[in-house]
Design a protein around this motif. Structure first.
Motif, PDB file in Angstrom:
ATOM      1  N   PRO A  73       0.848  -1.202   0.000  1.00 14.64           N
ATOM      2  CA  PRO A  73       0.000   0.000   0.000  1.00 14.64           C
ATOM      3  C   PRO A  73       0.880   1.247   0.000  1.00 14.64           C
ATOM      4  O   PRO A  73       1.877   1.306   0.738  1.00 14.64           O
ATOM      5  N   LEU A  74       0.516   2.208  -0.817  1.00 12.16           N
ATOM      6  CA  LEU A  74       1.316   3.428  -0.956  1.00 12.16           C
ATOM      7  C   LEU A  74       0.541   4.635  -0.458  1.00 12.16           C
ATOM      8  O   LEU A  74      -0.672   4.749  -0.650  1.00 12.16           O
ATOM      9  N   LEU A  75       1.264   5.556   0.165  1.00 15.02           N
ATOM     10  CA  LEU A  75       0.695   6.806   0.667  1.00 15.02           C
ATOM     11  C   LEU A  75       1.534   7.959   0.123  1.00 15.02           C
ATOM     12  O   LEU A  75       2.740   8.006   0.342  1.00 15.02           O
ATOM     13  N   ALA A  76       0.893   8.873  -0.594  1.00 17.64           N
ATOM     14  CA  ALA A  76       1.613  10.028  -1.147  1.00 17.64           C
ATOM     15  C   ALA A  76       1.994  10.993  -0.029  1.00 17.64           C
ATOM     16  O   ALA A  76       1.136  11.423   0.744  1.00 17.64           O
ATOM     17  N   LEU A  77       3.270  11.307   0.041  1.00 16.03           N
ATOM     18  CA  LEU A  77       3.756  12.272   1.034  1.00 16.03           C
ATOM     19  C   LEU A  77       4.900  13.045   0.379  1.00 16.03           C
ATOM     20  O   LEU A  77       5.984  12.518   0.188  1.00 16.03           O
ATOM     21  N   HIS A  78       4.605  14.283  -0.002  1.00 15.81           N
ATOM     22  CA  HIS A  78       5.576  15.093  -0.736  1.00 15.81           C
ATOM     23  C   HIS A  78       5.639  16.489  -0.131  1.00 15.81           C
ATOM     24  O   HIS A  78       4.994  16.763   0.897  1.00 15.81           O
TER      25      HIS A  78
END
Length: 306
Positions: A73-78
């Motif tokens: 599972p991926l979570l966008a954090l930029h």
């Protein structure tokens, strides 16, 4: 790489599974800066272990993980949502999950997002664990030949996109005797090269597309960088890491007779480095000059006939 992910993951497990990987911890994972083969076995094992991967770009990281046979599972954090997305990470950590954070390339939090996430996780009393690996900064430093064992350097990273502020930054960097690492994107490299020209003959190592097929590392004078870029359009493509070499002071004068006599006395009783250090403190002569003199004396002694 993709033809043998199972074998690769098995090797990673064999090499790294003996270490404890606590739950409820954030893992800062360094990923390749261009060459997929540069991934560390510990990084691979950790990425196979975590419950979620927070990442700078989900599309990029999905492709990276797939290259190693991993699906998480991926979570966008930029940089634009770091504080908000960090709250989701905190909730996962507080629930006892292991969460990895990866930037698009290299080590998170080093001229990449991640620093604010780490600060928030640490402030919440939770653990952050570094998983070191590829770095464009250390890659260039290793082949620049600009630092001796005691040589310090600073990392300025990306300078301002505003011309006036960037020029002021370059002036400040130029006044610092230490080596300095700069990072820059292809669409801004010409503007930076123009500004660096004011540093004249100061050495500049240019790393372009490090670890990739068309990698280049060249040594130039700062004043010649813009012309080098203009000579070939291909040179203006790709990601850049630059090392401004340390300021070279005037070559130290040869130590005078008194300093050399002091050095000889100390060398007769002490190891070379200790003798040089004490002699520099006693005589106020530059340590480098005394070190070279001490080496020459030891060499002369070894060449004397028995």
């Amino acid at each position: 790489m993709s033809s043998c992910p199972a074998t690769l993951l098995a090797a990673a497990h064999e090499a790294a599974a003996h270490q404890h990987y606590p739950q409820g911890a954030l893992y800062l994972v360094a990923t390749p800066i261009g060459n997929l083969a540069d991934i560390g076995l510990r990084a691979l094992h950790l990425l196979s272990l975590v419950d979620c991967v927070a990442c700078e770009d989900t599309r990029h990281s999905a492709g990276l993980l797939q290259g190693y046979g991993l699906h998480k599972p991926l979570l966008a954090l930029h940089q634009h949502n770091e504080v908000e997305a960090a709250q989701t990470v905190l909730q996962r950590l507080q629930a006892g999950q292991r969460v990895a954070y990866v930037s698009d390339a290299g080590t998170p939090g080093v001229s990449d997002p991640g620093a604010r996430l780490v600060a928030l996780v640490t402030a919440a009393g939770l653990r952050c664990v570094p998983i070191p690996g590829p770095s464009s900064i250390t890659a260039l430093l290793s082949v620049a030949g600009a630092l001796d064992r005691d040589g310090g350097f600073v990392v300025a990273g990306f300078l301002s996109s505003k011309a006036g502020e960037r020029q002021r930054q370059v002036q400040a960097i130029g006044a610092d005797a230490r080596a300095c690492v700069l990072l820059e994107a292809p669409h801004r490299i010409e503007a930076l090269a123009h500004d660096l020209a004011v540093l004249g003959e100061r050495g500049l190592s240019v790393g372009r597309e490090l670890t990739k097929q068309f990698e280049q590392v060249v040594l130039l004078r700062a004043q010649d960088f813009a012309a080098w870029l203009q000579a070939d359009a291909q040179r203006r493509r790709g990601e850049f890491v630059l090392l401004l070499h340390p300021l070279q002071s005037a070559p130290p004068a040869a130590a005078d007779a008194k300093a050399l006599r002091t050095l000889d006395v100390l060398l007769a009783e002490l190891p070379l480095k200790t003798a040089v250090k004490l002699c520099a403190e006693i005589t106020a002569w530059p340590r480098n000059a005394l070190y070279q003199a001490a080496l020459a004396r030891r060499k002369d002694e070894s060449n004397e006939p028995d």
